[in-house]
Motif scaffolding. Structure first.
Motif, PDB file in Angstrom:
ATOM      1  N   ALA A 295      50.745  14.117  66.473  1.00  0.00           N
ATOM      2  CA  ALA A 295      49.881  13.332  65.868  1.00  0.00           C
ATOM      3  C   ALA A 295      50.260  12.064  65.810  1.00  0.00           C
ATOM      4  O   ALA A 295      49.386  11.189  65.665  1.00  0.00           O
ATOM      5  N   VAL A 296      51.585  11.605  65.547  1.00  0.00           N
ATOM      6  CA  VAL A 296      52.155  10.306  65.165  1.00  0.00           C
ATOM      7  C   VAL A 296      51.653   9.614  66.657  1.00  0.00           C
ATOM      8  O   VAL A 296      51.603   8.639  66.913  1.00  0.00           O
ATOM      9  N   GLN A 297      52.418  10.456  67.520  1.00  0.00           N
ATOM     10  CA  GLN A 297      52.251   9.761  69.052  1.00  0.00           C
ATOM     11  C   GLN A 297      50.957   9.325  69.463  1.00  0.00           C
ATOM     12  O   GLN A 297      50.331   8.369  69.927  1.00  0.00           O
ATOM     13  N   ASP A 298      49.682  10.169  69.085  1.00  0.00           N
ATOM     14  CA  ASP A 298      48.393  10.033  69.407  1.00  0.00           C
ATOM     15  C   ASP A 298      47.880   8.696  68.560  1.00  0.00           C
ATOM     16  O   ASP A 298      47.038   7.913  68.911  1.00  0.00           O
ATOM     17  N   ALA A 299      48.532   8.742  67.094  1.00  0.00           N
ATOM     18  CA  ALA A 299      47.884   7.775  66.608  1.00  0.00           C
ATOM     19  C   ALA A 299      48.385   6.454  66.789  1.00  0.00           C
ATOM     20  O   ALA A 299      47.484   5.414  66.667  1.00  0.00           O
ATOM     21  N   VAL A 300      49.500   6.363  67.266  1.00  0.00           N
ATOM     22  CA  VAL A 300      50.220   5.034  67.562  1.00  0.00           C
ATOM     23  C   VAL A 300      49.426   4.716  69.082  1.00  0.00           C
ATOM     24  O   VAL A 300      49.289   3.385  68.981  1.00  0.00           O
ATOM     25  N   ALA A 301      49.279   5.605  69.819  1.00  0.00           N
ATOM     26  CA  ALA A 301      48.864   5.349  71.081  1.00  0.00           C
ATOM     27  C   ALA A 301      47.535   4.884  71.009  1.00  0.00           C
ATOM     28  O   ALA A 301      47.027   3.764  71.622  1.00  0.00           O
ATOM     29  N   GLU A 302      46.615   5.070  70.033  1.00  0.00           N
ATOM     30  CA  GLU A 302      45.315   4.722  69.924  1.00  0.00           C
ATOM     31  C   GLU A 302      45.092   3.209  69.433  1.00  0.00           C
ATOM     32  O   GLU A 302      44.065   2.677  69.927  1.00  0.00           O
ATOM     33  N   VAL A 303      45.947   2.650  68.930  1.00  0.00           N
ATOM     34  CA  VAL A 303      45.860   1.418  68.147  1.00  0.00           C
ATOM     35  C   VAL A 303      46.781   0.614  69.076  1.00  0.00           C
ATOM     36  O   VAL A 303      47.119  -0.735  68.429  1.00  0.00           O
ATOM     37  N   SER A 304      47.388   0.872  69.990  1.00  0.00           N
ATOM     38  CA  SER A 304      48.117   0.090  71.006  1.00  0.00           C
ATOM     39  C   SER A 304      47.350  -0.401  72.141  1.00  0.00           C
ATOM     40  O   SER A 304      46.827   0.347  72.967  1.00  0.00           O
ATOM     41  N   ASP A 305      47.458  -1.785  72.357  1.00  0.00           N
ATOM     42  CA  ASP A 305      46.926  -2.497  73.533  1.00  0.00           C
ATOM     43  C   ASP A 305      47.676  -1.996  74.870  1.00  0.00           C
ATOM     44  O   ASP A 305      46.862  -2.078  75.803  1.00  0.00           O
ATOM     45  N   SER A 306      49.100  -2.084  74.547  1.00  0.00           N
ATOM     46  CA  SER A 306      49.720  -1.913  75.862  1.00  0.00           C
ATOM     47  C   SER A 306      50.596  -0.722  75.945  1.00  0.00           C
ATOM     48  O   SER A 306      49.865   0.386  75.245  1.00  0.00           O
ATOM     49  N   ALA A 307      51.533  -0.456  76.445  1.00  0.00           N
ATOM     50  CA  ALA A 307      52.366   0.790  76.240  1.00  0.00           C
ATOM     51  C   ALA A 307      52.531   1.068  74.847  1.00  0.00           C
ATOM     52  O   ALA A 307      53.032   0.348  73.982  1.00  0.00           O
ATOM     53  N   ALA A 308      52.551   2.427  74.636  1.00  0.00           N
ATOM     54  CA  ALA A 308      52.570   3.064  73.263  1.00  0.00           C
ATOM     55  C   ALA A 308      54.113   2.973  72.925  1.00  0.00           C
ATOM     56  O   ALA A 308      55.034   3.178  73.657  1.00  0.00           O
ATOM     57  N   PRO A 309      54.606   2.732  71.559  1.00  0.00           N
ATOM     58  CA  PRO A 309      55.907   2.830  71.499  1.00  0.00           C
ATOM     59  C   PRO A 309      56.466   4.022  71.614  1.00  0.00           C
ATOM     60  O   PRO A 309      55.683   5.180  71.508  1.00  0.00           O
ATOM     61  N   PHE A 310      57.835   4.543  71.498  1.00  0.00           N
ATOM     62  CA  PHE A 310      58.488   5.601  71.729  1.00  0.00           C
ATOM     63  C   PHE A 310      58.523   6.485  70.397  1.00  0.00           C
ATOM     64  O   PHE A 310      58.548   5.609  69.295  1.00  0.00           O
ATOM     65  N   VAL A 311      58.461   7.536  70.155  1.00  0.00           N
ATOM     66  CA  VAL A 311      58.553   8.343  69.107  1.00  0.00           C
ATOM     67  C   VAL A 311      59.620   9.371  69.346  1.00  0.00           C
ATOM     68  O   VAL A 311      59.407  10.359  70.112  1.00  0.00           O
ATOM     69  N   THR A 312      60.696   9.347  68.352  1.00  0.00           N
ATOM     70  CA  THR A 312      61.746  10.253  68.460  1.00  0.00           C
ATOM     71  C   THR A 312      62.066  10.705  67.257  1.00  0.00           C
ATOM     72  O   THR A 312      61.367  10.322  66.337  1.00  0.00           O
ATOM     73  N   GLY A 313      62.886  11.695  66.983  1.00  0.00           N
ATOM     74  CA  GLY A 313      63.408  11.988  65.704  1.00  0.00           C
ATOM     75  C   GLY A 313      64.069  13.533  65.665  1.00  0.00           C
ATOM     76  O   GLY A 313      63.899  14.156  66.769  1.00  0.00           O
ATOM     77  N   ALA A 314      64.726  13.972  64.752  1.00  0.00           N
ATOM     78  CA  ALA A 314      65.384  15.163  64.516  1.00  0.00           C
ATOM     79  C   ALA A 314      64.577  16.317  64.026  1.00  0.00           C
ATOM     80  O   ALA A 314      65.071  17.418  63.967  1.00  0.00           O
TER      81      ALA A 314
END
Length: 452
Positions: A295-314
């Motif tokens: 859900a975080v990846q989708d939310a960030v991708a929706e508001v990104s004009d270019s390449a979406a930021p990477f999402v990582t974590g443990a």
């Protein structure tokens, strides 16, 4: 004729039990000590595991051989305690205690069958709980951030930053500024990435103690960076950025690697234009990690004009370990069902034989004034005494073996945490005692239906 109290075991059996138990316990203790003192060497861990398994087998065999001496004494102690608590039922409890101890071999055989099942369930629950606590502690110190959203050295937009915190399942999100600075001076100076974290936002970390010493006059650096710059905890070290430099007190993070963390005020001194390049987020306790990160990846991708930021974590790795442990605990529930069946059949058989052997005795007790309820109560208490002793001994053994196994397998990781699975112990105790109560129903019914 009164058969009297039969002998439980001879001298050879007693000494065999002592030798097996002491030898196995010594081997098990040696394996635990070797695992705790090792530096996570695979060879030492495997050797300690082999010795520990053999020691566990010998010690448990010794307990089973010596159960004929231990169980009757334990029944006597529990019966005395129960009689002291309930004065009105003192005669009933006293008769039940004497009857349970009259045939030590049969009583110990019934109790040890329950001991094996309860010990296995308790050991698995203890090992699973200790593994979960140990892995959580290790992951919290090694990967303290659940979710990290970033774009390398590119600045995140305000929409991207707010999108992370608005996702359902994200408990807290903190924007982190990042720059590069030179840590140390002279030939030992090292250029490293520096992140600015507000001390008020440390709750985003799984282990807030990692940055407990963070302040405007300190810098938290990993052990690798501290070794490269030749600095130790508490020393002063110069830190130079593109716009300025300052001298800070070092706080070394043992498992921090090349990490370097300062406050936003220090970041502004080093680089006035340091941009927010990362967002650290902590998930809610009941949030599914995989779905929330997606859900975080989708939310960030929706508001990104270019390449979406990477999402990582443990968080995903932590959830994977949790699922494995939950599967082990589900197996424990199945083992508990088997233990209940063993207890039900074993205790019922013992009480049925007791009723057959003591038919004349029961008739005499009825003739001199014992009521049907008192006779039924005697058999019920006898079943509960056997179930209580078997459950108690099984829990003690299960806890000891569970802790020993956890120490051997996880002792070299440095994050060993031994726990007592109170919910599982409570469930085992209740189920075992209910099984002992249920097992006494048919024998008691047979005893009271026979006319004096």
């Amino acid at each position: 004729a009164d058969p009297g109290t039969r002998a439980g075991g001879g001298r050879l059996r007693r000494w065999s039990a002592v030798v097996l138990t002491v030898t196995g316990a010594a081997m098990l203790a040696g394996a635990v000590g070797a695992a705790l003192l090792t530096d996570d060497s695979d060879m030492v861990v495997m050797l300690a595991l082999a010795v520990g398994i053999l020691g566990g087998m010998l010690s448990f065999a010794g307990v089973m051989v010596g159960a004929v001496f231990v169980v009757p004494q334990a029944v006597r102690a529990v019966g005395a305690a129960a009689a002291a608590v309930s004065r009105r039922a003192r005669a009933t409890v006293g008769l039940a205690t004497v009857n349970a101890r009259r045939n030590p071999r049969r009583t110990s055989a019934t109790a040890t069958a329950l001991v094996i099942g309860v010990a296995l369930v308790t050991m698995m629950a203890t090992g699973a709980g200790s593994a979960r606590a140990s892995l959580d502690a290790t992951l919290d110190s090694t990967f303290p951030v659940d979710v990290m959203v970033g774009t390398g050295d590119q600045a995140l937009t305000a929409a991207q930053i707010s999108a992370v915190g608005d996702v359902d399942g994200v408990a807290e999100a903190v924007a982190v500024r990042r720059t590069h600075a030179t840590v140390g001076d002279g030939g030992s100076a090292v250029e490293a990435a520096v992140v600015g974290l507000d001390p008020a936002g440390r709750e985003v970390l799984r282990d807030a103690a990692l940055v407990a010493g963070l302040g405007d006059d300190t810098v938290v650096i990993g052990a690798d960076l501290a070794e490269a710059t030749g600095t130790a905890d508490g020393e002063r070290v110069p830190v130079a950025g593109v716009d300025g430099s300052t001298e800070l007190t070092v706080r070394v993070l043992p498992d921090g690697g090349w990490t370097s963390v300062v406050t936003p005020a220090t970041t502004a001194i080093l680089d006035q234009d340091a941009a927010v390049t990362q967002v650290w987020a902590r998930l809610a306790a009941d949030a599914p990690a995989g779905a929330t990160i997606q859900a975080v990846q989708d939310a960030v991708a929706e508001v990104s004009d270019s390449a979406a930021p990477f999402v990582t974590g443990a968080a995903v790795e932590r959830e994977g370990y949790t699922q494995i442990i939950d599967t082990l605990l589900a197996i424990v529930i199945g083992l508990l069902g088997v233990a209940v069946v063993i207890a039900l059949i074993g205790v019922a058989n013992t009480l049925s034989l007791s009723v057959i052997e003591r038919r004349h005795e029961h008739a005499l007790l009825r003739a001199v004034g014992m009521t049907r309820g008192q006779l039924r109560g005697t058999l019920v208490v006898e079943g509960l005494l056997i179930a209580a002793v078997g459950t108690g001994l099984g829990m003690v053994l299960g806890l000891l073996y569970g802790w020993a196994g956890s120490a051997v397998l996880l002792g070299g990781t440095g994050g060993l945490a031994l726990v007592v699975p109170w919910p599982h112990l409570g469930a085992v105790a209740v189920v075992a005692l209910v099984a002992g109560l249920a097992a006494s129903v048919l024998p008691a019914r047979s005893a009271v239906r026979t006319p004096p």
